[in-house]
Design a protein around this motif. Structure first.
Motif, short mmCIF file in Angstrom:
data_model
loop_
_atom_site.label_atom_id
_atom_site.label_comp_id
_atom_site.label_asym_id
_atom_site.label_seq_id
_atom_site.Cartn_x
_atom_site.Cartn_y
_atom_site.Cartn_z
N HIS A 170 3.48 7.82 7.24
CA HIS A 170 3.04 6.44 7.44
C HIS A 170 4.21 5.48 7.63
CE1 HIS A 170 -0.65 8.19 5.90
NE2 HIS A 170 -1.31 7.08 6.18
N THR A 176 -1.93 15.18 11.83
CA THR A 176 -2.99 15.36 10.84
C THR A 176 -4.13 16.19 11.42
OG1 THR A 176 -2.47 13.24 9.80
CG2 THR A 176 -4.64 14.18 9.33
N MET A 209 0.70 4.21 -2.73
CA MET A 209 0.59 5.62 -2.36
C MET A 209 1.67 6.44 -3.05
SD MET A 209 -0.26 5.17 1.72
CE MET A 209 -0.23 6.93 2.14
N HIS A 235 1.22 10.54 14.05
CA HIS A 235 0.64 10.78 12.72
C HIS A 235 -0.76 11.36 12.84
CE1 HIS A 235 -1.02 10.18 8.77
NE2 HIS A 235 -1.78 9.18 9.17
N HIS A 243 1.13 15.05 -0.90
CA HIS A 243 0.85 13.63 -0.76
C HIS A 243 2.11 12.88 -0.32
CE1 HIS A 243 -2.71 14.68 -3.24
NE2 HIS A 243 -3.26 13.71 -2.55
N GLN A 258 0.83 -1.21 0.00
CA GLN A 258 0.00 0.00 0.00
C GLN A 258 0.86 1.26 0.00
OE1 GLN A 258 -3.18 -0.27 -0.67
NE2 GLN A 258 -2.86 -2.49 -0.59
N LEU A 259 1.99 1.23 0.71
CA LEU A 259 2.90 2.37 0.66
C LEU A 259 3.40 2.59 -0.77
CD1 LEU A 259 5.15 1.91 3.85
CD2 LEU A 259 3.38 3.66 3.48
N VAL A 272 2.44 13.15 3.37
CA VAL A 272 1.52 12.22 4.04
C VAL A 272 2.11 10.81 4.03
CG1 VAL A 272 -0.79 11.20 4.00
CG2 VAL A 272 -0.49 13.62 3.43
N LEU A 273 2.64 10.41 2.88
CA LEU A 273 3.25 9.09 2.75
C LEU A 273 4.36 8.89 3.78
CD1 LEU A 273 3.99 6.42 1.29
CD2 LEU A 273 5.35 7.80 -0.30
N HIS A 318 -4.54 1.74 6.57
CA HIS A 318 -5.06 1.84 7.93
C HIS A 318 -6.00 0.68 8.24
CE1 HIS A 318 -3.73 5.82 9.48
NE2 HIS A 318 -3.51 6.05 8.20
N ASP A 322 -4.21 4.76 1.08
CA ASP A 322 -4.08 5.24 2.46
C ASP A 322 -5.14 4.58 3.34
OD1 ASP A 322 -4.00 6.66 4.84
OD2 ASP A 322 -4.04 8.64 3.91
N GLU A 323 -6.37 4.58 2.87
CA GLU A 323 -7.46 3.98 3.64
C GLU A 323 -7.25 2.48 3.83
OE1 GLU A 323 -12.35 3.97 3.57
OE2 GLU A 323 -11.21 5.45 2.44
#
Length: 230
Positions: free
Chosen positions: A176, A202, A112, A198, A169, A108-109, A172-173, A132, A128-129
């Protein structure tokens, strides 16, 4: 489903994906033309969205999506802070299963990063969703996964988003990566701490945006509901 129901559902979708701009006013005739409907069911559908707190009508100007308040943001993040750091710690305690989870988290990373580089906001948000959700799924609680998904959905519907405004973005990455690394290392305390950091970062950015948009009570709401030193 009535035509008003259909109008409300479709307009809600446009609020969700950004089709309806948040920095502009919109009209019933405009929505009726887009939907291919008469004005009456469209107006009724919009009234339902207004009652749900998703849009507001302004006399002589039309309607616009509501701006998220500091109270909205504080409530959402107080709940996420109670739920997601313990889930990250739990994920870091997984035995052989952790190898599979970490592999999926890193996938997922990578998604992203690809989406961020290509400017594909929807793909970035989906990855991202999912990242998580993977961590939450380690708890074994479907209700927990569903609850956080609902909180994120609410935040997105009211326009609470920092990507492209307060940070990129790629920023944000990078936030994570520490908790994914901690989960990979089997370090529950660091996983929980990194997730908490994190979420607080946010939330604070979103509260700052709400304050800049005119909510003078935004920081009070945040400090009342979120204990950053916990």
């Amino acid at each position: 489903m009535t035509m008003a129901d259909d109008a409300a559902v479709r307009i809600r979708g446009w609020l969700y994906d950004g089709t309806i701009r948040r920095d502009a006013f919109h009209s019933v005739p405009e929505m009726a033309e887009r939907l291919g409907m008469s004005r009456s069911p469209v107006r009724e559908g919009l009234l339902r969205l207004a009652e749900a707190g998703l849009i507001e009508f302004v006399p002589q100007r039309g309607f616009r999506p509501v701006r998220p308040s500091g109270q909205d943001i504080a409530e959402i993040f107080a709940l996420r802070l109670a739920l997601e750091p313990p889930a990250a710690a739990h994920a870091a305690r997984e035995g052989a299963e952790r190898t599979r989870v970490v592999r999926e988290l890193r996938a997922q990373l990578a998604r992203m990063r690809t989406a961020a580089t290509a400017g594909r906001e929807a793909d970035f948000g989906a990855a991202d969703e999912r990242l998580h959700a993977l961590i939450l799924e380690c708890s074994g609680s479907r209700r927990l996964v569903s609850l956080v998904a609902e909180l994120r959905d609410t935040a997105r519907l009211i326009g609470a988003n920092t990507a492209g405004r307060s940070r990129s973005h790629l920023d944000v990455l990078e936030e994570h990566e520490p908790f994914v690394d901690a989960i990979a290392d089997g370090d529950p305390a660091r996983a929980a701490m990194s997730m908490r950091r994190h979420l607080i970062d946010t939330g604070r950015l979103l509260v700052a945006q709400a304050h800049d948009d005119g909510d003078t009570h935004a920081w009070h709401a945040w400090s009342s509901l979120v204990d950053e030193d916990e």
